[in-house]
Design an enzyme around this catalytic site. Sequence first.
Site, mmCIF file in Angstrom:
data_model
loop_
_atom_site.group_PDB
_atom_site.id
_atom_site.type_symbol
_atom_site.label_atom_id
_atom_site.label_comp_id
_atom_site.label_asym_id
_atom_site.label_seq_id
_atom_site.Cartn_x
_atom_site.Cartn_y
_atom_site.Cartn_z
ATOM 1 N N ARG A 123 0.780 -1.065 0.003
ATOM 2 C CA ARG A 123 -0.047 -0.100 0.119
ATOM 3 C C ARG A 123 0.737 1.358 -0.201
ATOM 4 O O ARG A 123 0.477 2.273 -0.423
ATOM 5 C CB ARG A 123 -0.942 0.029 1.208
ATOM 6 C CG ARG A 123 -2.052 -1.011 0.964
ATOM 7 C CD ARG A 123 -3.192 -1.122 2.282
ATOM 8 N NE ARG A 123 -4.200 -1.687 1.826
ATOM 9 C CZ ARG A 123 -5.132 -2.129 2.582
ATOM 10 N NH1 ARG A 123 -4.805 -2.158 3.819
ATOM 11 N NH2 ARG A 123 -6.254 -2.726 2.072
ATOM 12 N N LYS B 229 -20.875 -16.414 2.056
ATOM 13 C CA LYS B 229 -22.342 -16.269 2.210
ATOM 14 C C LYS B 229 -23.183 -15.432 1.375
ATOM 15 O O LYS B 229 -22.799 -14.511 0.938
ATOM 16 C CB LYS B 229 -22.466 -15.490 3.607
ATOM 17 C CG LYS B 229 -21.889 -16.555 4.749
ATOM 18 C CD LYS B 229 -21.959 -15.612 5.958
ATOM 19 C CE LYS B 229 -21.496 -16.472 7.155
ATOM 20 N NZ LYS B 229 -21.624 -15.519 8.477
ATOM 21 N N GLY C 72 -11.614 -8.715 -1.194
ATOM 22 C CA GLY C 72 -10.341 -8.697 -0.652
ATOM 23 C C GLY C 72 -10.109 -10.247 -0.700
ATOM 24 O O GLY C 72 -8.873 -10.583 -1.206
ATOM 25 N N GLY D 46 -13.673 -3.916 1.013
ATOM 26 C CA GLY D 46 -14.937 -3.380 1.456
ATOM 27 C C GLY D 46 -15.485 -2.458 0.412
ATOM 28 O O GLY D 46 -16.690 -2.491 0.161
HETATM 29 P P1 ADP Z 1 -14.472 -11.583 -1.080
HETATM 30 O O1 ADP Z 1 -13.704 -11.039 0.111
HETATM 31 O O2 ADP Z 1 -13.735 -11.668 -2.310
HETATM 32 O O3 ADP Z 1 -15.866 -10.621 -0.963
HETATM 33 P P2 ADP Z 1 -15.957 -13.419 0.298
HETATM 34 O O4 ADP Z 1 -15.171 -12.883 1.636
HETATM 35 O O5 ADP Z 1 -17.272 -13.571 0.160
HETATM 36 O O6 ADP Z 1 -14.952 -13.061 -0.771
HETATM 37 O O7 ADP Z 1 -15.409 -15.300 0.575
HETATM 38 C C1 ADP Z 1 -14.393 -15.663 0.662
HETATM 39 C C2 ADP Z 1 -14.244 -16.903 1.508
HETATM 40 O O8 ADP Z 1 -15.263 -17.779 1.123
HETATM 41 C C3 ADP Z 1 -13.030 -17.920 1.554
HETATM 42 O O9 ADP Z 1 -12.398 -17.839 2.767
HETATM 43 C C4 ADP Z 1 -13.381 -19.262 1.035
HETATM 44 O O10 ADP Z 1 -12.647 -20.168 1.911
HETATM 45 C C5 ADP Z 1 -14.824 -19.204 1.485
HETATM 46 N N1 ADP Z 1 -15.571 -19.967 0.879
HETATM 47 C C6 ADP Z 1 -15.623 -20.270 -0.779
HETATM 48 N N2 ADP Z 1 -16.419 -21.293 -0.931
HETATM 49 C C7 ADP Z 1 -16.707 -21.879 0.222
HETATM 50 C C8 ADP Z 1 -17.573 -23.172 0.691
HETATM 51 N N3 ADP Z 1 -18.083 -23.973 -0.503
HETATM 52 N N4 ADP Z 1 -17.678 -23.334 1.899
HETATM 53 C C9 ADP Z 1 -17.325 -22.410 2.775
HETATM 54 N N5 ADP Z 1 -16.560 -21.387 2.311
HETATM 55 C C10 ADP Z 1 -16.362 -20.889 1.216
HETATM 56 MG MG MG Z 2 -13.938 -11.317 2.450
#
Ligand code: ADP
Ligand code: MG
Length: 426
Positions: free
Chosen positions: A41, A230, A383, A406
């Site tokens: 950063r 989620k 992230g 975020g």
């Molecule tokens: P981002 O930060 O890119 O928005 P998220 O925070 O929504 O992404 O999701 C990332 C997390 O989702 C990762 O830590 C990954 O391990 C988890 N993940 C992906 N697929 C599954 C799954 N089938 N079951 C549980 N966790 C999952």
């Molecule tokens: Mg995330």
Amino acid sequence: MNYNKKTVKDVEVAGRKVLLRCDFNVPMAKDGSGVITDDKRVRAALPTIQYLLDQGAAVIACSHMGKPEPSFDKWVKKQTEKGKDPASLTQEKWSKTLAELSLKPVAARLGELLGREVIMAADVVGPDAQAKAAALQPGQVLLLENTRFEKGETKNDPELAKKMAGLAGEGGVYVSDAFGAVHRAHASTAGAAQFLPAVSGFLIQKELDFIGGALASPKRPLVAILGGSKVSSKIGVINNLLEIADTIIIGGGMAYTFSAAQGGKVGDSLLEADWMDYSKEMVQKAQDKGVKLLLPVDTVCADQFAPDAKTQVVKSGEIPDGWQGLDIGPETVKLYCQAVAGAGTVIWNGPMGVFEFPAFAVGTQAVAEALSKTNAVTIIGGGDSAAAVQQLGYADKMTHISTGGGASLEFMEGKELPGVACLLDQ
Ligand code: ADP
Ligand code: MG
């Protein structure tokens, strides 16, 4: 939201003082030694700072780092709630927690990278910052202390914002380059912009160009790949992208809520029962709008949440009891890679599986590979998604990887970003 904002190139900065909001929220070694473990950063801020210096501006940089508690009483209260013995909560200990979040190590690193002295202020808008800002000459850089040492920062207190802006004095300019913080309306990210002509630095401009461009006038077809853990954390993104995408691909943990809503068996997979109705509505809405919505047709499931779990591939909706889906299956990979191949633009948020375990990174890797081979504009937000693409070695094959987790999510949700809205329109 208007993404077309004035940039540092649209204002005269020679001989002026620039209050520059950076994102110096860098990871520090846990031992309190003041070692920056990743200076990405700090390096990312260099082009804007160098440009301003080359133009003959004096730069007053500021940033937050971590989550210091600027009120001793509140700190005591929070620590007590966490179960700490109140008798052990001394002023001295509190000061130590603040000292560990000082930006001094950033000033040192920034100085090394710029090859010139970076003057460190002992406070944010206090006497030291004021004196040093007043004496600052063109070509010099001053770094203020952690903006969150001020109680008014996160409350966007106008008094504090005015004092920050005041450091740049008569004729001052506000430049924001802290994309990672633009979704927060704080004194340094938005408030100070009310008192000075406010423009974006190169980092924010790039995010606005790419993410803003992909949302406002994408090269079609626009394919949105949504995954992650989620559904509930992605509602806003799904809602907004349903309005603009031609195809939506669902993967990751959220896919099992969609599957369960259609009567599928999901075993011990991540399931948000409260969001099953919503996911059904989304499938219907996509149909009504003529948006292609792709759901996994098979899944790699595991007998436990562990890197060395036993695995098997099953059809979607047929996950046996005691098993959990941790990645998309091989048929789904084929289907998703085909969908990506013909895209004009791909927006990707959320890994396809638990990519942190190599055994369940296959789906994410395959999608990253497919993106690296298309001629589409490829944009990665979120992230963990950015981390996954980096970790799997595809970072330099993407058109744009957002630097703000975020912030990029809220951007993709179509929300107004206070740290962008406060900048002058083109
Ligand atoms: P981002 O930060 O890119 O928005 P998220 O925070 O929504 O992404 O999701 C990332 C997390 O989702 C990762 O830590 C990954 O391990 C988890 N993940 C992906 N697929 C599954 C799954 N089938 N079951 C549980 N966790 C999952
Ligand atoms: Mg995330």
